[in-house]
Design an enzyme around this catalytic site. Sequence first.
Site, PDB file in Angstrom:
ATOM      1  N   PHE A  93     -22.233  14.279  -0.492  1.00  0.00           N
ATOM      2  CA  PHE A  93     -22.312  14.746  -1.871  1.00  0.00           C
ATOM      3  C   PHE A  93     -20.977  15.370  -2.280  1.00  0.00           C
ATOM      4  O   PHE A  93     -20.259  15.927  -1.443  1.00  0.00           O
ATOM      5  CB  PHE A  93     -23.416  15.797  -2.024  1.00  0.00           C
TER       6      PHE A  93
ATOM      7  N   LYS B  33     -13.114  11.626  -1.327  1.00  0.00           N
ATOM      8  CA  LYS B  33     -13.992  12.262  -0.345  1.00  0.00           C
ATOM      9  C   LYS B  33     -14.803  11.212   0.411  1.00  0.00           C
ATOM     10  O   LYS B  33     -14.990  11.315   1.631  1.00  0.00           O
ATOM     11  CB  LYS B  33     -14.928  13.247  -1.046  1.00  0.00           C
TER      12      LYS B  33
ATOM     13  N   ASP C  71     -16.779  26.237   2.701  1.00  0.00           N
ATOM     14  CA  ASP C  71     -15.507  25.656   3.143  1.00  0.00           C
ATOM     15  C   ASP C  71     -14.684  26.657   3.958  1.00  0.00           C
ATOM     16  O   ASP C  71     -13.848  26.249   4.765  1.00  0.00           O
ATOM     17  CB  ASP C  71     -14.687  25.200   1.932  1.00  0.00           C
TER      18      ASP C  71
ATOM     19  N   LYS D  93     -20.246  47.901   9.134  1.00  0.00           N
ATOM     20  CA  LYS D  93     -20.123  47.901   7.682  1.00  0.00           C
ATOM     21  C   LYS D  93     -18.785  48.498   7.290  1.00  0.00           C
ATOM     22  O   LYS D  93     -18.414  49.594   7.730  1.00  0.00           O
ATOM     23  CB  LYS D  93     -21.263  48.706   7.054  1.00  0.00           C
TER      24      LYS D  93
ATOM     25  N   ASN E  22     -22.543  30.466  -1.582  1.00  0.00           N
ATOM     26  CA  ASN E  22     -22.389  29.701  -2.812  1.00  0.00           C
ATOM     27  C   ASN E  22     -23.749  29.575  -3.492  1.00  0.00           C
ATOM     28  O   ASN E  22     -24.757  30.080  -2.993  1.00  0.00           O
ATOM     29  CB  ASN E  22     -21.767  28.323  -2.539  1.00  0.00           C
TER      30      ASN E  22
ATOM     31  N   LYS F  74     -14.382  10.908   4.526  1.00  0.00           N
ATOM     32  CA  LYS F  74     -15.527  11.217   5.388  1.00  0.00           C
ATOM     33  C   LYS F  74     -16.054   9.980   6.108  1.00  0.00           C
ATOM     34  O   LYS F  74     -16.985  10.082   6.905  1.00  0.00           O
ATOM     35  CB  LYS F  74     -16.690  11.805   4.572  1.00  0.00           C
TER      36      LYS F  74
END
Length: 389
Positions: free
Chosen positions: A318, A332, A276, A286, A207, A336
């Site tokens: 976050f 969230k 995630d 490969k 990401n 958590k």
Amino acid sequence: MKKTIILGVTGGIAAYKSCETVSRFVKLGYDVRVIMTRNATEFVTPLTFETLSSNKVVTDTFDKEREFEVEHISYAKLASAFVIAPATANVIGKIADGIADDMLTTTVSATRAPVYICPAMNTNMYTNPVVQENIAKLKALGYRFVDPVEGRLACGDVGAGKMAEPADIVAAVDAALTPRADYRGRTVLVTAGATREPIDGVRFISNRSSGKMGIRIAETAAERGAEVILVAGTLSVEPPKGMRTVRVSTTEDMRKAVVELLPEADVVIMAAAPGDYKVKNYSPEKIKSPTLTLELEKNPDIAAEVGKLKGDKKLVVFAAETNDLIGNAMKKLESKNADLMVANDVTLEGAGFDADTNIATLITSGGAVIALEKMSKAELAGVILDYVY
């Protein structure tokens, strides 16, 4: 990221007091490196300071037993502050005249760190016009002095010239280096950066997290006296030098590191962006195919696992959202079992990935919602730490 005190010890009877000075700095979390003049070793052995500081003492500019390096330059660069205690009339005069003829004076001449001079000498020597002129000259040049106190001296005289007490010396330096020490005695575990999930032997999915926010939090916590453990994935910036850092690659790597280190932490700040999902059909070779279909499976939820294990530890999480910022962030926060949520709408200008600024909304476990203006990530790091305790 410990701050480093270079302590210069010169040949005066007050050298014995510097043992306590080293001990006090170490107890406050500073890394202490001692440089002794040859005369100082006649009063206190280097082994004493090595035992107290857990670092080798430098006594000789040409120490053949040390690994080759320009020692006075490396120590000069390493210093957060340079303290000379006791400082004799001789060393004060040499520094004032730019004389660099041993390791101590050579290193002082090369450092850009603040220098604190703690005079200790006979009253008549201290009040001597030449010594006072040298002190005035150094003060005008920006050198800082922890003035001696009046009292009975080793020679039997009574008057000014007795070195300031170690507690006062350490307090003066500490106040300048760590003006806000509200995290002293606490360990803060910070995660930062992105994780990488391998597709095959050469490819991966990841990401856009830069790690900047996590790095700024780690730096700010250290500046406020915390012992910081940084668990870092892929970063676009270098991690702070001297900070205890564990580098990881995948989300599972990060999970293992965080769970292993969790017992040491008082505060856990999950500023990283762990992936995630991971690739279920990973190939160690490969993949050479005109088409490629990836099957993904969920990665472990690190923050949720910490929330279950944390006990009385503080957990900060976050949320990077593109819609329904408050609603999604509150869900969230609850799922958590976190104490503080830092929510970002990453569609806003100045709040996206890899930016040096951020626009955040803080949500506490008590339901308070604090919308913040755009600010630098360094400034935001300070605000987040303010709300943890």
